[in-house]
Design a protein around this motif. Structure first.
Motif, PDB file in Angstrom:
ATOM      1  N   ASP A   1      -3.623   5.950  -2.998  1.00  0.00           N
ATOM      2  CA  ASP A   1      -3.818   6.453  -1.640  1.00  0.00           C
ATOM      3  C   ASP A   1      -5.211   6.091  -1.125  1.00  0.00           C
ATOM      4  OD1 ASP A   1      -2.889   7.890   0.662  1.00  0.00           O
ATOM      5  OD2 ASP A   1      -4.194   9.548   0.072  1.00  0.00           O
ATOM      6  N   ASN A   2      -6.226   6.181  -1.987  1.00  0.00           N
ATOM      7  CA  ASN A   2      -7.582   5.796  -1.575  1.00  0.00           C
ATOM      8  C   ASN A   2      -7.671   4.305  -1.286  1.00  0.00           C
ATOM      9  OD1 ASN A   2      -8.482   8.426  -1.845  1.00  0.00           O
ATOM     10  ND2 ASN A   2      -9.210   8.144  -3.931  1.00  0.00           N
TER      11      ASN A   2
ATOM     12  N   ASP B   1       0.814  -1.221   0.000  1.00  0.00           N
ATOM     13  CA  ASP B   1       0.000   0.000   0.000  1.00  0.00           C
ATOM     14  C   ASP B   1       0.846   1.268   0.000  1.00  0.00           C
ATOM     15  OD1 ASP B   1      -2.291  -1.563   0.056  1.00  0.00           O
ATOM     16  OD2 ASP B   1      -2.329  -1.657   2.227  1.00  0.00           O
TER      17      ASP B   1
ATOM     18  N   ASP C   1      -0.186  10.160   6.125  1.00  0.00           N
ATOM     19  CA  ASP C   1      -0.947  11.292   5.596  1.00  0.00           C
ATOM     20  C   ASP C   1      -0.026  12.472   5.312  1.00  0.00           C
ATOM     21  OD1 ASP C   1      -3.289   9.910   5.626  1.00  0.00           O
ATOM     22  OD2 ASP C   1      -4.217  11.020   7.272  1.00  0.00           O
TER      23      ASP C   1
ATOM     24  N   SER D   1      -3.868   9.457  -6.253  1.00  0.00           N
ATOM     25  CA  SER D   1      -5.147   9.439  -5.533  1.00  0.00           C
ATOM     26  C   SER D   1      -5.717   8.030  -5.450  1.00  0.00           C
ATOM     27  CB  SER D   1      -6.149  10.367  -6.226  1.00  0.00           C
ATOM     28  OG  SER D   1      -5.708  11.705  -6.212  1.00  0.00           O
ATOM     29  N   SER D   2      -5.645   7.280  -6.545  1.00  0.00           N
ATOM     30  CA  SER D   2      -6.200   5.927  -6.567  1.00  0.00           C
ATOM     31  C   SER D   2      -5.499   5.023  -5.569  1.00  0.00           C
ATOM     32  CB  SER D   2      -6.083   5.347  -7.978  1.00  0.00           C
ATOM     33  OG  SER D   2      -6.495   3.999  -8.006  1.00  0.00           O
TER      34      SER D   2
ATOM     35  N   ASP E   1      -6.236   3.807   2.039  1.00  0.00           N
ATOM     36  CA  ASP E   1      -7.158   4.293   3.063  1.00  0.00           C
ATOM     37  C   ASP E   1      -8.291   3.292   3.304  1.00  0.00           C
ATOM     38  OD1 ASP E   1      -7.300   6.540   4.794  1.00  0.00           O
ATOM     39  OD2 ASP E   1      -9.129   7.183   3.776  1.00  0.00           O
ATOM     40  N   ALA E   2      -8.787   2.681   2.233  1.00  0.00           N
ATOM     41  CA  ALA E   2      -9.848   1.679   2.383  1.00  0.00           C
ATOM     42  C   ALA E   2      -9.335   0.461   3.147  1.00  0.00           C
ATOM     43  CB  ALA E   2     -10.374   1.264   1.008  1.00  0.00           C
TER      44      ALA E   2
ATOM     45  N   THR F   1       1.793   3.919  -3.394  1.00  0.00           N
ATOM     46  CA  THR F   1       1.364   5.320  -3.317  1.00  0.00           C
ATOM     47  C   THR F   1       2.559   6.252  -3.491  1.00  0.00           C
ATOM     48  OG1 THR F   1      -0.426   4.694  -1.805  1.00  0.00           O
ATOM     49  CG2 THR F   1       0.159   7.019  -1.895  1.00  0.00           C
TER      50      THR F   1
END
Length: 525
Positions: free
Chosen positions: A242-243, A110, A327, A239-240, A246-247, A114
């Motif tokens: 990182d999202n 992950d 973050d 963004s993809s 986050d999920a 990112t």
């Protein structure tokens, strides 16, 4: 003569049924009447009654076997405690394995994908900036070349190109299974090949005497491709990924919270069972405490504490890794990519007089993304930055500026992070003032001096101040990266250090319960 039946009853048979009386023949040899035939059938129970009797007997046998006697009760309580201990151990084992998998995913999948997307965005900006710097400093086929800026630009250009190739390969592997990301990486790879071709033609034309005009035409096409397709796609990947991270983080935190609640509930039930067993032994055998059961209770209590600590520590370390550290890493990585793009806009501004207004507006827009000041223009930005920064220094909750720097300043967590972040903004303000000087020199017709100041590396020049700004930004990023790594290590250590102890204590609790009850059960043999 009248015949009557005798009144003496015979003993019951072994099956509990009354022996049948011989039929009495009425006078005249007639057959018995209806009442006599019905009475003869009352001693034979129906099938339903027999089944009910068998069920009652079976329940009674089970009760005698599993509860009605003292040994049966002790065995039942022992089985219940063993079952609960096994369930709790299995839950903690599965939770530990899941937590280990989560940490492996965070550290090995992950976060790297990112940061690779953010690094790609940065390298694309840097490569284009260095291409502009090469054109600015190369002179006319080497004549009038600014040697130091040119050599540095060529070196940085090669480094950025290699970094882009590495990042694209990393992202291609990370995108497997996600069709949208796979398509984005494919398009990026194709567009980057076209971009390299344009830049290659640009540099080839620039190497010819009088080829600067043709080189500029090719460079415009290259930088338009970069701004129109490459950079938006790279930001989409940031963004993809990182999202997705986050999920995964939210799902893992929810799972850990549910596992913690289940572990505490099972632990309370197990402790209640052991206390009930201790109470029963005290009441039935007139002893105050059973040493084995007491030791099992202590082991269980410690196992529950260690298991809960493992799960809560994993959740807290995961929050620290994602929210406190990563973050900020994402915000600072975006800030760095934007900074390189803004720096490239300065070179483009000097290189292409026909597009100066466009590149000036682009520089301001990127400055607003970094440190947003409502309503600011290039002429008012410096004063607005100074004013809002003074207010922030007296009140850290003041919201008069926005942007990536604000994201970081609102997420200060670690020792030394605030001073490093504030140093970043201060060096950024120096770089912004250099930009105004460059534009003032151009407005005064001193383009050669503006180029030398923009691309120089001597102390006091724009590139030197840009390097100081990037060094300050990297220091903040390194602080957060270090704590991200530390949180991952702490989370893994919580599982590997506490899980074996918790599982071992639960196993010990089961064995101690068995050993504690063995002497009591032996009394009934």
């Amino acid at each position: 003569m009248t015949i009557t039946a005798g009144t003496v009853q015979k003993p019951q048979t072994e099956g509990g049924e009354q022996p049948r009386q011989p039929a009495v023949t009425p006078p005249g040899g007639g057959s018995p009447g209806p009442r006599q035939r019905e009475g003869a059938r009352t001693g034979d129970p129906g099938p339903g009654l027999r089944l009910r009797q068998q069920a009652v007997a079976a329940r009674a046998a089970l009760r005698r076997r599993f509860w009605a006697t003292v040994p049966a009760r002790l065995r039942l309580l022992r089985a219940a405690t063993a079952l609960l201990a096994t369930a709790l151990a299995a839950l903690l084992l599965l939770a530990g394995l899941a937590a280990t998998g989560t940490w492996d995913g965070v550290a090995d999948r992950d976060a790297p994908r990112t940061t690779s997307a953010a690094d790609l965005n940065l390298a694309l900006n840097d490569m284009d900036a260095q291409a502009a710097n090469i054109l600015l400093s190369s002179g006319d086929a080497g004549k009038g070349r600014l040697t130091t800026p040119y050599d540095k630009a060529v070196g940085f250009y090669g480094t950025a190109r290699r970094e882009i190739g590495h990042d694209l390969r990393t992202l291609a592997v990370a995108a497997q299974g996600d069709r949208a990301d796979e398509k984005t990486v494919e398009n990026l790879t194709d567009d980057f090949a076209e971009y390299q071709e344009l830049i290659g033609r640009t540099l080839a034309n620039d190497g010819r005497t009088g080829g600067k005009a043709s080189a500029l035409v090719d460079y415009r096409r290259a930088t338009d491709l970069l701004q129109g397709r490459l950079l938006p796609a790279s930001r989409t990947l940031v963004s993809s990924n990182d999202n997705a991270f986050d999920a995964e983080y939210n799902a893992a935190r929810s799972t850990l919270a549910a596992q913690l609640a289940a572990a505490v509930a099972l632990g309370i039930l197990l402790l209640a069972g052991l206390v009930a067993l201790q109470w029963y032994l005290a009441c039935r055998f007139r002893r105050i405490l059973n040493p084995g059961v007491l030791a099992a209770t202590v082991c269980t209590l410690l196992a529950v504490i260690l298991g809960a600590q493992m799960l809560s520590a994993s959740a807290e370390d995961l929050r620290g890794a994602r929210r406190d550290a990563f973050d900020s890493v994402v915000a600072l990585s975006r800030a760095r990519a934007i900074a390189y793009d803004a720096n490239a806009d300065e070179s483009r501004y000097l290189l292409d007089p026909q597009r100066r207004d466009q590149y000036a507006d682009s520089f301001l827009a990127k400055s607003q993304k970094l440190y947003g000041i409502q309503g600011a223009t290039l002429s008012t930005y410096d004063s607005g930055l100074a004013t809002t920064w003074r207010v922030y220094e007296s009140d850290h909750h003041d919201l008069r500026f926005t942007g990536e720097f604000r994201r970081e300043l609102d997420n200060i967590t670690f020792p030394g992070e605030r001073s490093a972040a504030e140093k970043t903004v201060e060096t950024y303000a120096v770089y912004q003032r250099d930009d105004r000087r460059i534009r003032a020199l151009v407005a005064a017709g001193e383009e050669r001096e503006a180029t030398e100041f923009c691309m120089g590396w001597e102390p006091g020049t724009s590139n030197a101040h840009f390097g100081a700004w990037m060094a300050a930004l990297d220091k903040v990023t390194d602080i957060n990266r270090a704590h991200f790594t530390a949180s991952v290590q702490a989370g893994r250590s919580a599982v590997s250090g506490l899980l074996p102890w918790a599982a071992g204590l639960l196993l010990a609790a089961m064995l101690l319960t068995v050993l504690g009850l063995r002497p009591r059960l032996a009394e009934f043999r």
